[in-house]
Scaffold this motif. Sequence first.
Motif, PDB file in Angstrom:
ATOM      1  N   LEU A 159      -6.192   0.057 -12.085  1.00  0.00           N
ATOM      2  CA  LEU A 159      -5.490  -1.219 -11.945  1.00  0.00           C
ATOM      3  C   LEU A 159      -5.683  -1.689 -10.522  1.00  0.00           C
ATOM      4  N   THR A 160      -5.923  -3.007 -10.374  1.00  0.00           N
ATOM      5  CA  THR A 160      -6.087  -3.501  -9.016  1.00  0.00           C
ATOM      6  C   THR A 160      -5.152  -4.693  -8.808  1.00  0.00           C
ATOM      7  N   VAL A 161      -4.519  -4.693  -7.645  1.00  0.00           N
ATOM      8  CA  VAL A 161      -3.576  -5.761  -7.300  1.00  0.00           C
ATOM      9  C   VAL A 161      -3.852  -6.205  -5.868  1.00  0.00           C
ATOM     10  N   ALA A 162      -3.365  -7.371  -5.537  1.00  0.00           N
ATOM     11  CA  ALA A 162      -3.629  -7.894  -4.197  1.00  0.00           C
ATOM     12  C   ALA A 162      -2.343  -8.319  -3.501  1.00  0.00           C
ATOM     13  N   ALA A 163      -2.354  -8.167  -2.182  1.00  0.00           N
ATOM     14  CA  ALA A 163      -1.301  -8.772  -1.371  1.00  0.00           C
ATOM     15  C   ALA A 163      -1.957  -9.961  -0.684  1.00  0.00           C
ATOM     16  N   ALA A 164      -2.035 -11.050  -1.427  1.00  0.00           N
ATOM     17  CA  ALA A 164      -2.733 -12.216  -0.902  1.00  0.00           C
ATOM     18  C   ALA A 164      -1.753 -13.125  -0.170  1.00  0.00           C
ATOM     19  N   ILE A 165      -2.293 -14.026   0.591  1.00  0.00           N
ATOM     20  CA  ILE A 165      -1.479 -14.940   1.391  1.00  0.00           C
ATOM     21  C   ILE A 165      -0.472 -15.689   0.504  1.00  0.00           C
ATOM     22  N   GLY A 166       0.754 -15.725   0.963  1.00  0.00           N
ATOM     23  CA  GLY A 166       1.794 -16.406   0.202  1.00  0.00           C
ATOM     24  C   GLY A 166       2.634 -15.453  -0.627  1.00  0.00           C
ATOM     25  N   ILE A 167       2.215 -14.190  -0.742  1.00  0.00           N
ATOM     26  CA  ILE A 167       3.001 -13.227  -1.512  1.00  0.00           C
ATOM     27  C   ILE A 167       4.321 -12.965  -0.776  1.00  0.00           C
ATOM     28  N   GLU A 168       5.366 -12.655  -1.551  1.00  0.00           N
ATOM     29  CA  GLU A 168       6.672 -12.366  -0.968  1.00  0.00           C
ATOM     30  C   GLU A 168       7.034 -10.907  -1.236  1.00  0.00           C
ATOM     31  N   GLU A 169       7.869 -10.349  -0.395  1.00  0.00           N
ATOM     32  CA  GLU A 169       8.264  -8.956  -0.586  1.00  0.00           C
ATOM     33  C   GLU A 169       8.890  -8.768  -1.965  1.00  0.00           C
ATOM     34  N   ASN A 170       9.648  -9.745  -2.366  1.00  0.00           N
ATOM     35  CA  ASN A 170      10.285  -9.714  -3.672  1.00  0.00           C
ATOM     36  C   ASN A 170       9.270  -9.549  -4.809  1.00  0.00           C
ATOM     37  N   ASP A 171       8.123 -10.215  -4.689  1.00  0.00           N
ATOM     38  CA  ASP A 171       7.075 -10.086  -5.707  1.00  0.00           C
ATOM     39  C   ASP A 171       6.653  -8.623  -5.838  1.00  0.00           C
ATOM     40  N   ILE A 172       6.502  -7.984  -4.692  1.00  0.00           N
ATOM     41  CA  ILE A 172       6.028  -6.597  -4.700  1.00  0.00           C
ATOM     42  C   ILE A 172       7.058  -5.692  -5.374  1.00  0.00           C
ATOM     43  N   GLU A 173       8.315  -5.925  -5.011  1.00  0.00           N
ATOM     44  CA  GLU A 173       9.363  -5.076  -5.589  1.00  0.00           C
ATOM     45  C   GLU A 173       9.455  -5.226  -7.104  1.00  0.00           C
ATOM     46  N   ILE A 174       9.465  -6.494  -7.549  1.00  0.00           N
ATOM     47  CA  ILE A 174       9.581  -6.698  -8.991  1.00  0.00           C
ATOM     48  C   ILE A 174       8.342  -6.154  -9.704  1.00  0.00           C
ATOM     49  N   PHE A 175       7.172  -6.350  -9.083  1.00  0.00           N
ATOM     50  CA  PHE A 175       5.967  -5.813  -9.700  1.00  0.00           C
ATOM     51  C   PHE A 175       6.091  -4.304  -9.884  1.00  0.00           C
ATOM     52  N   MET A 176       6.505  -3.611  -8.836  1.00  0.00           N
ATOM     53  CA  MET A 176       6.575  -2.140  -8.898  1.00  0.00           C
ATOM     54  C   MET A 176       7.495  -1.719 -10.045  1.00  0.00           C
ATOM     55  N   LYS A 177       8.617  -2.400 -10.151  1.00  0.00           N
ATOM     56  CA  LYS A 177       9.569  -2.045 -11.193  1.00  0.00           C
ATOM     57  C   LYS A 177       8.986  -2.292 -12.583  1.00  0.00           C
ATOM     58  N   LYS A 178       8.463  -3.494 -12.783  1.00  0.00           N
ATOM     59  CA  LYS A 178       7.965  -3.840 -14.112  1.00  0.00           C
ATOM     60  C   LYS A 178       6.762  -2.982 -14.491  1.00  0.00           C
ATOM     61  N   PHE A 179       5.856  -2.821 -13.526  1.00  0.00           N
ATOM     62  CA  PHE A 179       4.653  -2.049 -13.820  1.00  0.00           C
ATOM     63  C   PHE A 179       5.022  -0.606 -14.154  1.00  0.00           C
ATOM     64  N   ASP A 180       5.886  -0.037 -13.346  1.00  0.00           N
ATOM     65  CA  ASP A 180       6.249   1.366 -13.569  1.00  0.00           C
ATOM     66  C   ASP A 180       6.883   1.537 -14.947  1.00  0.00           C
ATOM     67  N   SER A 181       7.734   0.617 -15.298  1.00  0.00           N
ATOM     68  CA  SER A 181       8.398   0.751 -16.595  1.00  0.00           C
ATOM     69  C   SER A 181       7.394   0.684 -17.743  1.00  0.00           C
ATOM     70  N   TYR A 211       0.839  -1.206   0.000  1.00  0.00           N
ATOM     71  CA  TYR A 211       0.000   0.000   0.000  1.00  0.00           C
ATOM     72  C   TYR A 211       0.874   1.257   0.000  1.00  0.00           C
ATOM     73  N   GLU A 212       1.872   1.256   0.859  1.00  0.00           N
ATOM     74  CA  GLU A 212       2.729   2.446   0.949  1.00  0.00           C
ATOM     75  C   GLU A 212       3.471   2.692  -0.356  1.00  0.00           C
ATOM     76  N   LYS A 213       3.944   1.624  -0.958  1.00  0.00           N
ATOM     77  CA  LYS A 213       4.666   1.771  -2.227  1.00  0.00           C
ATOM     78  C   LYS A 213       3.748   2.336  -3.322  1.00  0.00           C
ATOM     79  N   LEU A 214       2.535   1.823  -3.348  1.00  0.00           N
ATOM     80  CA  LEU A 214       1.606   2.284  -4.384  1.00  0.00           C
ATOM     81  C   LEU A 214       1.161   3.716  -4.111  1.00  0.00           C
ATOM     82  N   LEU A 215       0.984   4.040  -2.840  1.00  0.00           N
ATOM     83  CA  LEU A 215       0.595   5.407  -2.480  1.00  0.00           C
ATOM     84  C   LEU A 215       1.659   6.382  -2.965  1.00  0.00           C
ATOM     85  N   GLN A 216       2.903   6.070  -2.668  1.00  0.00           N
ATOM     86  CA  GLN A 216       4.012   6.916  -3.104  1.00  0.00           C
ATOM     87  C   GLN A 216       4.018   7.027  -4.628  1.00  0.00           C
ATOM     88  N   TRP A 217       3.795   5.871  -5.268  1.00  0.00           N
ATOM     89  CA  TRP A 217       3.811   5.865  -6.728  1.00  0.00           C
ATOM     90  C   TRP A 217       2.710   6.759  -7.298  1.00  0.00           C
TER      91      TRP A 217
END
Lengths: 468, 468, 468, 468
Positions: free
Chosen positions: C433-455, C350-356
């Motif tokens: 766009l809607t995304v979820a932090a569902a059970i089993g997600i890893e911090e790494n997933d969030i980071e890579i998502f932010m990078k790829k999505f932003d690009s 949430y914080e990452k997306l808010l900043q974005w």
Amino acid sequence: MNDDAFKYAERLVPRSYIDLARQARRSYEQQIRQIIEHRKLPEQPLDENIIEQWLNEIAQMDSNNFEGNIGVGEREGRIYSSLVARRHYLFSHGIGRSGDINAIQPKAAGSSLLNKLTNELVLDAIHILGLRTITHALVIPMATGMTMTLCLLTLKKQRPNSRYVLWSRIDQKSCFKSILAANLEPIIIEQIENNNYLQTNINEFEKQIKKLNQNEICCIISTTSCFAPRTIDNIQYISNLCQIYSIPHLINNAYGLQSTKIIHEIEQTKRSNGRIDYIVQSTDKNFLVPVGGSIVLTYDKELFDKLSHIYPGRASINPTIDIFITLLSMGKKGLIDLIQKRKNLFNIFYEKLLQWTKDNDECILSSKQFSPISIAISLKHISNEHLTELGSMLFTRRISGARVVKLGTKQTIDSYEFINYGAHSSNIQYSYLTVAAAIGIEENDIEIFMKKFDSIYQKLRRNENSDD
Amino acid sequence: MNDDAFKYAERLVPRSYIDLARQARRSYEQQIRQIIEHRKLPEQPLDENIIEQWLNEIAQMDSNNFEGNIGVGEREGRIYSSLVARRHYLFSHGIGRSGDINAIQPKAAGSSLLNKLTNELVLDAIHILGLRTITHALVIPMATGMTMTLCLLTLKKQRPNSRYVLWSRIDQKSCFKSILAANLEPIIIEQIENNNYLQTNINEFEKQIKKLNQNEICCIISTTSCFAPRTIDNIQYISNLCQIYSIPHLINNAYGLQSTKIIHEIEQTKRSNGRIDYIVQSTDKNFLVPVGGSIVLTYDKELFDKLSHIYPGRASINPTIDIFITLLSMGKKGLIDLIQKRKNLFNIFYEKLLQWTKDNDECILSSKQFSPISIAISLKHISNEHLTELGSMLFTRRISGARVVKLGTKQTIDSYEFINYGAHSSNIQYSYLTVAAAIGIEENDIEIFMKKFDSIYQKLRRNENSDD
Amino acid sequence: MNDDAFKYAERLVPRSYIDLARQARRSYEQQIRQIIEHRKLPEQPLDENIIEQWLNEIAQMDSNNFEGNIGVGEREGRIYSSLVARRHYLFSHGIGRSGDINAIQPKAAGSSLLNKLTNELVLDAIHILGLRTITHALVIPMATGMTMTLCLLTLKKQRPNSRYVLWSRIDQKSCFKSILAANLEPIIIEQIENNNYLQTNINEFEKQIKKLNQNEICCIISTTSCFAPRTIDNIQYISNLCQIYSIPHLINNAYGLQSTKIIHEIEQTKRSNGRIDYIVQSTDKNFLVPVGGSIVLTYDKELFDKLSHIYPGRASINPTIDIFITLLSMGKKGLIDLIQKRKNLFNIFYEKLLQWTKDNDECILSSKQFSPISIAISLKHISNEHLTELGSMLFTRRISGARVVKLGTKQTIDSYEFINYGAHSSNIQYSYLTVAAAIGIEENDIEIFMKKFDSIYQKLRRNENSDD
Amino acid sequence: MNDDAFKYAERLVPRSYIDLARQARRSYEQQIRQIIEHRKLPEQPLDENIIEQWLNEIAQMDSNNFEGNIGVGEREGRIYSSLVARRHYLFSHGIGRSGDINAIQPKAAGSSLLNKLTNELVLDAIHILGLRTITHALVIPMATGMTMTLCLLTLKKQRPNSRYVLWSRIDQKSCFKSILAANLEPIIIEQIENNNYLQTNINEFEKQIKKLNQNEICCIISTTSCFAPRTIDNIQYISNLCQIYSIPHLINNAYGLQSTKIIHEIEQTKRSNGRIDYIVQSTDKNFLVPVGGSIVLTYDKELFDKLSHIYPGRASINPTIDIFITLLSMGKKGLIDLIQKRKNLFNIFYEKLLQWTKDNDECILSSKQFSPISIAISLKHISNEHLTELGSMLFTRRISGARVVKLGTKQTIDSYEFINYGAHSSNIQYSYLTVAAAIGIEENDIEIFMKKFDSIYQKLRRNENSDD
């Protein structure tokens, strides 16, 4: 689930159903108990899932699988990959201790139990197969060649001044090399030809013993299982010599357990008081497991202990696991059936080849009686250059194990030269093909082989003629 | 599924989805291809299912797994039990041929490929660990002791007149017994004490070489990985002697690959032109697989070939499979992490024990620098009878691997007598406890050990006082 | 191995070692016993091999696995393929009987036990997750949609004259279709917008109840877990209405068990005497098992029994096995950790997306409080044609689960038309766009998502400008 | 390993050996390709390891198994336990989408492919079994009862004003309850007795249709596979009525695929233009997999689509995997052999029972022709109280599946009362025992049954006499 757990289960499922389950479980527990108590194969095959569950239970007796075990040593049975752990049923400590391959490991009661029990089950299997007077069996996690070397090192240790091994020629490299690996010197006794097949040169054996100082002879190696036209060595005579001259006798019985004839020869030899020290056989060739283990048999506790003691350090439990699973999967019945089936198929194969030789003006080059596993047939009508082609044509048509032996092949191993290598003898008359009806063969294999081989043979023979 | 199969799949599932799958598949095929091409560990761990699938593919390259294969030999890779077949991924032929443990088997292209490739991956792992100048690595399916014997037999074959092995005392039975098994005579060089720990008696080595005919010395065995208070042998000095006097040098590096210090010592020795012939290490102790394999390293193709050639016959592919799976499961990253973690935990363990000795008027009996894996602490305040109790109390509380060494223990191996057996030296001052921070240990293990050990120690020490 | 077997094992391995093994075994048997006795998750995870062994033991309680069982019925649990048998641990009879999905099968005491026990363990897990007042849990081997239909059929059976289901719009097809499959008529209550996010239209609910004959309303379906900008339904209010008007209340809590906020809402609702009949959730989305099962929760034995009884015939035991393994693999600790970790990662995401959004002049379109699993962000600066591209670019870059929702999408299901399908409401302002932090997600997933999505976003936004 | 990988492998293993391996691999790839291309069972069984490897390959087409996949949705196919992952071959996404159980999942190309392909292979198997005119087959991951309900809901959706189901009485609870679960009203048509066995009351069917408004009849359910003395329903006649009166016809063919007689009846019915809408059969009872799936067959694409479409949401892929493995393990040959063997064993069983009835003054209560799977024998000489004992004695002697049916048993399901429940008819003359020769039965089962049953029977009969 212990008895208490079953009791609490009755709160979830009616008692009468639980009772039936309890009873079924008890009957399987009885089977396991009986195997541990009597150390004999079950009469009937055990289900795979029962075997697997039992293995898991035994593995849990090892300290690395204890809950809450704390390891502060250098070897704690840790396994990195769960794939590896699974395929070893969590067994990790191997067998043996620094001092003895058959010793108990305090850290690994389960592995130790499995090892001891499997050796006993193998002994029972050996008795079932007909070697009833054998008293000790040891599964060694090395294939036959290296195990032969280990036996030679053990014998050499008892005879520190010995240098020579009298060796009845058998063209299996691993047997010959096992002597060289032990840093001993082979004295090669060539086979002699008799009536189209080869047999032990018994006179030469006695001559050599007399010629050499008998204390300098570490042992005699005879071979029972071999490819025709070579036959079973005359072990009765050899063991007699060993007895008379006090020379150890090591039998290379690589795949001989599958033959009732070979078994009979060994049993007779022993009963007539011939000397046999160690008998070495492969686990894979006799019991249909992957390559990697062998079984050493002896009639003597001291010899057994000496072999166990010479082994430096631990060893893999893998061949032990494989044999354990396989023997329980067979049961006594399965084992006997397998042996009987092989014998029948050998006879069928022999008859088919005999007919074929008649049809094609070739001849059988082996003794049905003294080569009870393999059969050789002449290839008179195929020239040398086509013989190579024949071998490779068989190979690319997915026939494996058929060997074409060409007259005149030379081979040097270390500094030793062999003429007609592959044929076990410098003096053979024809190039030939040799095939085996080994344990596990199916009638279908024989039929397809006959068809494919004949088609290749006819084609090459036609080429011979057209080449003219 | 080949390309055609993918194309037909598009009739069932839309092409765009198949394309994504195709692409994913390609990226995994690339990884595999790169590993075969470069024979280097992947940077990152490979998924278990990828490894397993690859293994299955390789196994299908063996003739016993060909569809329609007809076997008429005596060894056709048949497997009776499907449980056994599964756990070996259908690999059945083992490795090597009669002539050479590293030779290709025509019947078993898959097994041969796996063997060759794994040896190369092990070599890469060895380079990653820091032994950058090693040129040959060979996985041997026997544990370290028997492999040491094999190396000795190989060296002896080159030096047929040699009889002795100069051996820097290490109280691991399997190392000592590997000499006896090869029918060689050990010359025991005792450790000398220095500042509470033990070190190589370098003078005695030189003295013995001068005393004996150097051609009668088969080799020198030094040991790098050992239990404190013994330290890494001074291999730089020993290898120098070997160089000067042309004596082979065999390093018993059983669990030394896990220590950057030991690696550094070996690498330095080589760089300063010391002589090292073979370095032997365990697969289980260094790479967390079950007991059963070892790795021999050499800097010389000829030595490598001689070792391969001496092995008589085939051998198990099992340790090869385990190492293959494990190295791919680790990847370069996992391997490095594991080593780094161990080092850190060793330092933590050392600090905790140092503090404990201060608190209890005991002392550390090892060099932090030269015993980089294990740590010894004195047990001055516990009497001999209580020492036995201490050992067994640790054992029943599921602490494994901690060794209590009592002053004055005698041991005879064959005809050789050892004083203070277990302590590597006749001259030690205190009974002691030794523990290791070996690869795979967790911080939690150390903490629980400290708690349990301290509680036992305090109890026994109170008993000591009350006994008075 | 029973006690007798252990006793006979002492003839092969010294008693003291066997004793340690016996003790280790006992401690594992105690754990099993306790789980059956108390029907609660173990505190700590159970080892995989213990779980697997236990499953095998339970399966052997089924008659098809009895030694010597003779089957002369039409359904004897025979399994053709050993691959299939293995993957089901030899369980073959499924669960339930003709009359009731939760009934005991006399032939299959093991399957019945596993079923009963797993339902109890699930109930314990539910209590651990915070739904402490739930009294009954039932694992149904059908995914949520079909299970919703089953609940609706059960409710309809009690209210034979009812026809309508009041449904708070949620754009998951399976929820809507579960009404149609039951041959009931949905009354769609649109979400209303509030402050950039969507919430339950409570006035409309009451209005509809008053408008229709309340006996004609089969039930109300509310949804708790959903994709932002839709929020958790106001279940406190809805359940109040249900209480007042005696209308059953079915909660679609598909993936709500993973959110402490949702759990809290349900628990509060119950404690404030709201009416809740059935709560349906997915096994895969909450407990990380493959798709195929769901869990129905009730507060009432009668409702539980009615649901069990309506199910015609037997059903698969598979989801039960998966949940059993998974819960034991987690233990109480693992379950709690998983939930806590998800919560933390949601906040990070949430914080990452808010900043974005701040950096890119976009805005968050969801309530952090009432959308505790997913987050929506506006895509104001991307035109409609590029939105499609954005979705497909994410997909081909192996980002799965991110949904691009375009203003104005229409969808017809049966005869029902939806505006802005996917957005849960006819009235939304922006594509998003809607995304979820569902059970089993890893911090790494969030980071890579932010990078790829932003690009991707920046590239498309640049294109927008250059298109001008 | 792709072609490049094979090329690099040639650096490690000679090309000629690699070539043979390549060729072997190609022949297996061809098999796979052909199966995908033609969607037909292979003629011969496929090896387990080939099947397993193929399954792994297909699973890797799903996004959750892509390397580097990033999931930010609520359902990403994550699996917590590696045990669970393994047993599902890493398949996690299930089948279907929200809208349709047979729809493609973009995230899961592999699962989708497996689903589509398996449905096609099932269709081929159905054709092989003799239902050559069937055009659509759908594996549903629910057992027959629930699948019957799904079919009824589908039919009801097309006939919104219908309320009744005409049902030819069959005393399988799940069939009857499938009507109740769909909230429809059964009209029970009792069987009539004819010559010791039961048959369809065709007059009553027509009478009921005429009595009710035919639009109020949702469908007729006939049953083909059943326990003697009930026989196959007269589906030719029933389907004729359905055709004439435009009433859907649902055939409960639970375990009928194993009988060539039943297959023949259905095929004949279709060929004579009778109306058949859906035919439902169990996967476990016909194909020897664990309980949990069923197969729906239709002759009409629209009916097929309607059924697919009604299913709300995703569903388990498990029964699909089991069927896929099993059909490939059988091959066309294995399937035909199995069917033939069952037929032979039925005849053997029948003859043995016939002889037994003659020996014991009992009689066969079934038509050999119209009850092609099961056989009923009278138990005239056993009194009612002993009948219960007989059942339980069979059970505790591990005979499962034999049913003792007592005259006069009453049963209420919901509000419906049945007389002689279990016997399919209010009017039977004797209590009886019924047994089946179902697919997978072995001759040995029949022999042991005869022995055990006879011994119990004689004992009870003696008791009868002594009771007098």
